[in-house]
Design an enzyme around this catalytic site. Structure first.
Site, mmCIF file in Angstrom:
data_model
loop_
_atom_site.group_PDB
_atom_site.id
_atom_site.type_symbol
_atom_site.label_atom_id
_atom_site.label_comp_id
_atom_site.label_asym_id
_atom_site.label_seq_id
_atom_site.Cartn_x
_atom_site.Cartn_y
_atom_site.Cartn_z
ATOM 1 C CG PHE A 1 41.824 35.664 25.699
ATOM 2 C CD1 PHE A 1 41.875 36.974 25.243
ATOM 3 C CD2 PHE A 1 40.584 35.088 25.907
ATOM 4 C CE1 PHE A 1 40.726 37.702 25.002
ATOM 5 C CE2 PHE A 1 39.421 35.798 25.669
ATOM 6 C CZ PHE A 1 39.482 37.108 25.222
ATOM 7 C CG HIS B 1 43.946 33.436 32.725
ATOM 8 N ND1 HIS B 1 42.721 33.428 33.361
ATOM 9 C CD2 HIS B 1 44.621 34.492 33.256
ATOM 10 C CE1 HIS B 1 42.655 34.430 34.215
ATOM 11 N NE2 HIS B 1 43.798 35.090 34.176
ATOM 12 C CG HIS C 1 42.457 28.978 33.727
ATOM 13 N ND1 HIS C 1 42.337 28.664 32.388
ATOM 14 C CD2 HIS C 1 41.674 30.071 33.930
ATOM 15 C CE1 HIS C 1 41.528 29.522 31.804
ATOM 16 N NE2 HIS C 1 41.101 30.386 32.720
ATOM 17 C CG ASP D 1 39.102 33.003 35.520
ATOM 18 O OD1 ASP D 1 40.235 32.675 35.143
ATOM 19 O OD2 ASP D 1 38.188 33.341 34.732
ATOM 20 C CG HIS E 1 40.414 37.084 35.490
ATOM 21 N ND1 HIS E 1 41.397 37.617 34.687
ATOM 22 C CD2 HIS E 1 39.526 36.470 34.645
ATOM 23 C CE1 HIS E 1 41.133 37.340 33.422
ATOM 24 N NE2 HIS E 1 40.002 36.666 33.369
ATOM 25 C CG HIS F 1 34.229 36.342 34.034
ATOM 26 N ND1 HIS F 1 34.137 36.026 32.702
ATOM 27 C CD2 HIS F 1 35.232 35.580 34.533
ATOM 28 C CE1 HIS F 1 35.056 35.104 32.411
ATOM 29 N NE2 HIS F 1 35.730 34.823 33.501
#
Length: 210
Positions: A19, A49, A53, A55, A59, A161
């Site tokens: 990212f 990450h 992966h 989270d 996070h 999320h």
């Protein structure tokens, strides 16, 4: 018949996409085999990450649990792989409903790429938050995707999320599902017991059901 195994983890190396602004993988040698030294020992630096992966709630919630505190049950067991290739930018219910049945396993992984990219994809496909809500309503405890995030790369609110935070779901990102037919499998994708980390790399694999 022997069970077939699919490795759905991308290779991790210095060119692995991350990212924007995140910490890429790097490695240095602290010791190398030579007279007086019988071993090679390396030190690695990376964001948790990088690559496939899981989270942790930490996070996306300031008071969330670290990855090492999570129960492993969600990361191990029957799952369904659903193909929704090139249906982005948001995966909506109509992209998944062809594979939703009454016997839906509690883990769902979605393939969005015809072929996983080798670099960063700013236009990555993500889950629409209402899709996550409907999966949770059906008893799904873990969702996964073959992109770097279940939310759009440009999102500042991380709506999907926040749904998994509120509904208690777990998540896997950066999977490689190119070679995996749609259907049901056993998922094995255990995170490391990192007691202070917001995520953990996983070696994610799928195995045919017995």
């Amino acid at each position: 018949m022997a069970q077939q195994l699919w490795d759905i983890s991308p290779p991790i190396h210095s060119a692995s996409p991350v990212f924007p602004g995140d910490t890429p993988y790097s490695q240095q040698w602290c010791a190398t085999i030579a007279p007086g030294c019988p071993v090679n020992v390396s030190a690695i630096t990376l964001s948790p990450h990088v690559g496939a992966h899981a989270d942790a709630p930490l996070h996306y919630a300031p008071d969330g649990a670290a990855i090492g505190a999570l129960d492993l049950e969600s990361f191990l067991g029957p799952c369904r792989v659903i193909h929704a290739i090139a249906q982005g930018p948001l995966l909506r219910w109509q992209h998944l409903e062809h594979a939703i049945t009454a016997d839906l396993p509690p883990r769902v992984l979605v393939r969005t790429y015809a072929q996983a990219p080798t670099g960063w994809d700013d236009g990555l496909a993500a889950y629409a938050p209402e899709t996550v809500e409907r999966l949770a309503d059906l008893g799904v405890r873990l969702i996964g995707i073959d992109t770097a995030s279940i939310d759009p790369a440009s999102s500042k609110t991380l709506d999907s999320h926040q749904v998994i935070r509120r509904r208690g779901l777990r998540v896997l990102e950066n999977l490689v599902l190119d070679a995996v037919p749609e259907g049901d499998y056993e998922l094995i994708a255990l995170p490391l017991k990192l007691t202070q980390a917001d995520a953990s790399p996983v070696r994610a694999v799928l195995r045919t059901l017995r």
